[in-house]
Design an enzyme around this catalytic site. Sequence first.
Site, PDB file in Angstrom:
ATOM      1  N   GLU A 149       5.999   6.860  -2.825  1.00  0.00           N
ATOM      2  CA  GLU A 149       5.673   5.863  -1.871  1.00  0.00           C
ATOM      3  C   GLU A 149       6.384   4.616  -2.005  1.00  0.00           C
ATOM      4  O   GLU A 149       6.518   3.965  -3.057  1.00  0.00           O
ATOM      5  CB  GLU A 149       4.220   5.820  -1.677  1.00  0.00           C
ATOM      6  CG  GLU A 149       3.704   5.029  -0.858  1.00  0.00           C
ATOM      7  CD  GLU A 149       1.846   4.829  -1.112  1.00  0.00           C
ATOM      8  OE1 GLU A 149       1.300   5.216  -1.916  1.00  0.00           O
ATOM      9  OE2 GLU A 149       1.345   4.488   0.131  1.00  0.00           O
TER      10      GLU A 149
ATOM     11  N   HIS B 284       1.704  11.013  -6.347  1.00  0.00           N
ATOM     12  CA  HIS B 284       2.884  10.366  -6.170  1.00  0.00           C
ATOM     13  C   HIS B 284       2.760   9.099  -7.169  1.00  0.00           C
ATOM     14  O   HIS B 284       1.875   8.835  -7.558  1.00  0.00           O
ATOM     15  CB  HIS B 284       2.897  10.097  -4.716  1.00  0.00           C
ATOM     16  CG  HIS B 284       1.826   9.261  -4.314  1.00  0.00           C
ATOM     17  ND1 HIS B 284       0.620   9.852  -3.567  1.00  0.00           N
ATOM     18  CD2 HIS B 284       1.666   7.917  -3.949  1.00  0.00           C
ATOM     19  CE1 HIS B 284      -0.207   8.917  -3.115  1.00  0.00           C
ATOM     20  NE2 HIS B 284       0.307   7.633  -3.435  1.00  0.00           N
TER      21      HIS B 284
ATOM     22  N   HIS C  27       1.285   1.727  -7.838  1.00  0.00           N
ATOM     23  CA  HIS C  27       0.241   2.583  -8.547  1.00  0.00           C
ATOM     24  C   HIS C  27       0.770   3.833  -8.810  1.00  0.00           C
ATOM     25  O   HIS C  27       1.680   4.295  -8.300  1.00  0.00           O
ATOM     26  CB  HIS C  27      -1.017   2.819  -7.447  1.00  0.00           C
ATOM     27  CG  HIS C  27      -0.578   3.296  -6.096  1.00  0.00           C
ATOM     28  ND1 HIS C  27      -0.387   2.266  -5.149  1.00  0.00           N
ATOM     29  CD2 HIS C  27      -0.716   4.345  -5.674  1.00  0.00           C
ATOM     30  CE1 HIS C  27      -0.117   2.970  -3.982  1.00  0.00           C
ATOM     31  NE2 HIS C  27      -0.446   4.467  -4.369  1.00  0.00           N
TER      32      HIS C  27
END
Length: 134
Positions: A130, A79, A7
């Site tokens: 991440e 992020h 994502h």
Amino acid sequence: MIGRLNHVAIAVPDLEAASATYRETLGAKVSEPLDQPDHGVSVVFVELPNAKVELLHPLGNGSPLTKFLEKNPAGGIHHVCYEVDDILAARDWLKEKGARVLGNGEPKTGAHGKPVLFLHPKDFCGTLVELEQA
Ligand code: CO
């Protein structure tokens, strides 16, 4: 080492307005807001055929997003999340390469109930990264 893009997370000052933009203007499939008190965020998931976009809004005091939105009042990319097969192996590999793993270096349970780690933006082209064990 990294696999699929899981994502892209976008911090937004107004979750309802951002949801409407993705739903009505971009024609995307958008979830209802979900509070994640452990992470200090409310999140809306935008489902795309090949990845997700997460619209993030601060929840409660001391949210990690508050400072980001002060600097970026209109919102912005917060992020990106890449999938890895083995998060501990990925962490050890990255440490060996000199990358900085945030926090105490131990994976936490992320927004999807899977182990995640965050990497220092200064080591990755100015972008908070991440990693999620898929
Ligand atoms: Co994320």
